[in-house]
Write a protein that holds these residues in place. Structure first.
Motif, mmCIF file in Angstrom:
data_model
loop_
_atom_site.group_PDB
_atom_site.id
_atom_site.type_symbol
_atom_site.label_atom_id
_atom_site.label_comp_id
_atom_site.label_asym_id
_atom_site.label_seq_id
_atom_site.Cartn_x
_atom_site.Cartn_y
_atom_site.Cartn_z
ATOM 1 N N GLN A 6 10.303 -71.434 -19.857
ATOM 2 C CA GLN A 6 11.705 -71.208 -20.241
ATOM 3 C C GLN A 6 12.422 -72.538 -20.435
ATOM 4 O O GLN A 6 13.230 -72.692 -21.363
ATOM 5 N N LEU A 7 12.147 -73.507 -19.576
ATOM 6 C CA LEU A 7 12.756 -74.829 -19.724
ATOM 7 C C LEU A 7 12.307 -75.502 -21.018
ATOM 8 O O LEU A 7 13.120 -76.091 -21.737
ATOM 9 N N ILE A 8 11.021 -75.401 -21.324
ATOM 10 C CA ILE A 8 10.498 -76.007 -22.555
ATOM 11 C C ILE A 8 11.120 -75.346 -23.779
ATOM 12 O O ILE A 8 11.536 -76.026 -24.726
ATOM 13 N N ILE A 9 11.229 -74.019 -23.778
ATOM 14 C CA ILE A 9 11.844 -73.300 -24.896
ATOM 15 C C ILE A 9 13.311 -73.704 -25.044
ATOM 16 O O ILE A 9 13.797 -73.946 -26.153
ATOM 17 N N THR A 10 14.021 -73.823 -23.926
ATOM 18 C CA THR A 10 15.427 -74.239 -23.961
ATOM 19 C C THR A 10 15.570 -75.628 -24.559
ATOM 20 O O THR A 10 16.442 -75.861 -25.410
ATOM 21 N N ILE A 11 14.731 -76.548 -24.145
ATOM 22 C CA ILE A 11 14.780 -77.917 -24.666
ATOM 23 C C ILE A 11 14.450 -77.930 -26.154
ATOM 24 O O ILE A 11 15.102 -78.630 -26.944
ATOM 25 N N LEU A 12 13.456 -77.157 -26.565
ATOM 26 C CA LEU A 12 13.087 -77.095 -27.983
ATOM 27 C C LEU A 12 14.224 -76.528 -28.833
ATOM 28 O O LEU A 12 14.526 -77.059 -29.906
ATOM 29 N N ALA A 14 17.448 -76.519 -28.126
ATOM 30 C CA ALA A 14 18.527 -77.520 -28.158
ATOM 31 C C ALA A 14 18.173 -78.665 -29.107
ATOM 32 O O ALA A 14 19.036 -79.160 -29.842
ATOM 33 N N SER A 15 16.922 -79.064 -29.114
ATOM 34 C CA SER A 15 16.489 -80.146 -30.004
ATOM 35 C C SER A 15 16.592 -79.735 -31.468
ATOM 36 O O SER A 15 17.072 -80.510 -32.302
ATOM 37 N N VAL A 16 16.144 -78.543 -31.788
ATOM 38 C CA VAL A 16 16.206 -78.060 -33.175
ATOM 39 C C VAL A 16 17.654 -77.938 -33.635
ATOM 40 O O VAL A 16 18.005 -78.342 -34.749
ATOM 41 N N VAL A 17 18.520 -77.400 -32.789
ATOM 42 C CA VAL A 17 19.929 -77.255 -33.154
ATOM 43 C C VAL A 17 20.578 -78.630 -33.358
ATOM 44 O O VAL A 17 21.300 -78.850 -34.338
ATOM 45 N N THR A 18 20.316 -79.559 -32.454
ATOM 46 C CA THR A 18 20.877 -80.907 -32.581
ATOM 47 C C THR A 18 20.379 -81.582 -33.850
ATOM 48 O O THR A 18 21.161 -82.176 -34.605
#
Length: 109
Positions: A6-12, A14-18
């Protein structure tokens, strides 16, 4: 508690949106001239955002207690001075934040 996946998916996400928000202006304008309104907003928004942040930070400070008011005013003054000197928003905000934290923890205890 979030799992590792879940943490990895959240970071991914956020990265894609940024990354997408950084890419959109280049996709929209390409090599064309940027419109005057966009240039104007790019020039006016950083100081306006800093002004809003300052008002937001001191809005709860309707007190004349110097332990609360003095560190805020000193940090704001340092932020303005550093910004006028260096013209760098990141440095200005960093100096203001760090000075405020040092003042409230070590000087105005």
């Amino acid at each position: 508690m979030l799992s590792t996946s879940q943490l990895i998916i959240t970071i991914l996400v956020a990265s894609v949106v940024t990354f997408s928000t950084r890419l959109i202006p280049f996709a929209v304008f390409g090599k064309r001239e940027v419109p005057k309104i966009v240039k104007y907003l790019g020039n006016i928004m950083p100081p306006a955002i800093i002004g809003v942040l300052i008002i937001y930070c001191i809005k709860g400070g309707y007190t004349f207690d110097m332990k609360i008011l003095a560190p805020q005013m000193i940090a704001i003054a340092l932020t303005v001075i550093v910004h006028l000197w260096k013209r760098n928003i990141l440095i200005s905000i960093s100096v203001g934040t760090i000075s405020y934290m040092l003042l409230i923890h070590y000087v105005f205890v």
